[in-house]
Design a protein around this motif. Sequence first.
Motif, PDB file in Angstrom:
ATOM      1  N   ASP A  20       0.981  -1.176   0.136  1.00 42.76           N
ATOM      2  CA  ASP A  20       0.040   0.024   0.119  1.00 42.76           C
ATOM      3  C   ASP A  20       0.858   1.394  -0.054  1.00 42.76           C
ATOM      4  N   VAL A  21       0.417   2.402  -0.113  1.00 41.16           N
ATOM      5  CA  VAL A  21       1.155   3.482  -0.373  1.00 41.16           C
ATOM      6  C   VAL A  21       0.957   4.579   1.164  1.00 41.16           C
ATOM      7  N   PHE A  91       0.489  17.624   0.084  1.00 44.14           N
ATOM      8  CA  PHE A  91       1.018  16.021   0.114  1.00 44.14           C
ATOM      9  C   PHE A  91       2.596  16.310  -0.434  1.00 44.14           C
ATOM     10  N   ARG A  92       3.079  17.352  -0.887  1.00 46.67           N
ATOM     11  CA  ARG A  92       4.346  17.589  -1.225  1.00 46.67           C
ATOM     12  C   ARG A  92       5.332  17.638  -0.064  1.00 46.67           C
ATOM     13  N   GLN A  93       4.819  17.641   1.139  1.00 47.69           N
ATOM     14  CA  GLN A  93       5.781  17.535   2.352  1.00 47.69           C
ATOM     15  C   GLN A  93       5.918  16.109   2.726  1.00 47.69           C
ATOM     16  N   ALA A 129       1.836  10.630  -7.841  1.00 45.96           N
ATOM     17  CA  ALA A 129       2.797  11.381  -8.461  1.00 45.96           C
ATOM     18  C   ALA A 129       3.210  12.602  -7.468  1.00 45.96           C
ATOM     19  N   ILE A 130       2.196  13.330  -6.998  1.00 46.95           N
ATOM     20  CA  ILE A 130       2.290  14.526  -6.105  1.00 46.95           C
ATOM     21  C   ILE A 130       2.986  14.249  -4.592  1.00 46.95           C
ATOM     22  N   LYS A 131       2.582  13.108  -4.069  1.00 48.58           N
ATOM     23  CA  LYS A 131       3.184  12.779  -2.784  1.00 48.58           C
ATOM     24  C   LYS A 131       4.569  12.093  -2.952  1.00 48.58           C
TER      25      LYS A 131
END
Length: 272
Positions: A20-21, A91-93, A129-131
């Motif tokens: 899972d992610v 989510f880029r954090q 992709a964002i994460k």
Amino acid sequence: MSELQTNKPIFPPIRACIFDVDGLLINSEDIYTEIYNNILHSYGKPSLPWSVKAKQQSRGRSGMLQLLDWAQLPISYDEWTAKVASQYELFRQCHPLPGVPALLSDLSSKTTSAVHIAIASSATSKTFAIKTSHLPSITSAFPQKCRVFGDDPAMRGSMHTWGAGRGEVRPEECLVFEDSVAGVEAGRRAGMRVCWVPHVGLRGVWRGRESTVLEGRSDEVEEGDGVIVGDGEQEGNKEEKKQLWSTDGWAEMLMSLEGFNYEQYGIQMKQG
């Protein structure tokens, strides 16, 4: 927390791992909670407790509707999801959770026999992709052909791809890594072995009933039967065992993926 007794059958070595992610590879579950709380607070509502989040986590639209029913917000499901999407930049954090980079590196290149790895997530490829675009330790470990997301129209696994030329990977040769209760249920139903690594808040919610989750029987539990023992954050602060097994040996619970025990899954590592 008392350690569960187990009568483990003799298993074949693990040949494939499915990850899972959210909340398993990266700290995105904490960021989801932050986003949800931002919306809740804007309407004067309290923060989301883990006793509610536990019922929503990884259960798609039905889980989110349970959250909205609890919150009693004057907005629709679509309005809620739009407000969540408007904060995706948070989510880029994201960062990898403890032990994840080392585990992925080991499985990718340091085993004596190939162990194939893949992602299976109900999230979309766009949010993945964002994460993770800034996290090469994660993105480089999973080829595109071994990523399955919620917006994949086929929603098919990769075991046939892994098994090409080597014989198909059987379910009992596959280890599922999950943080959510729903994910453990799915892995057990598929006949795969499961490693459950829950958030400290979720551990608090299920304290004393971990065997119900590990055996894939949490869907038998009815609301109000006493399983929800607290808000999670408080309960998760008590002293805990570092490892628990289901009574049938098909699933274990870990506090984190640091120092993962490859040997107990028949995974042999290269020397040096």
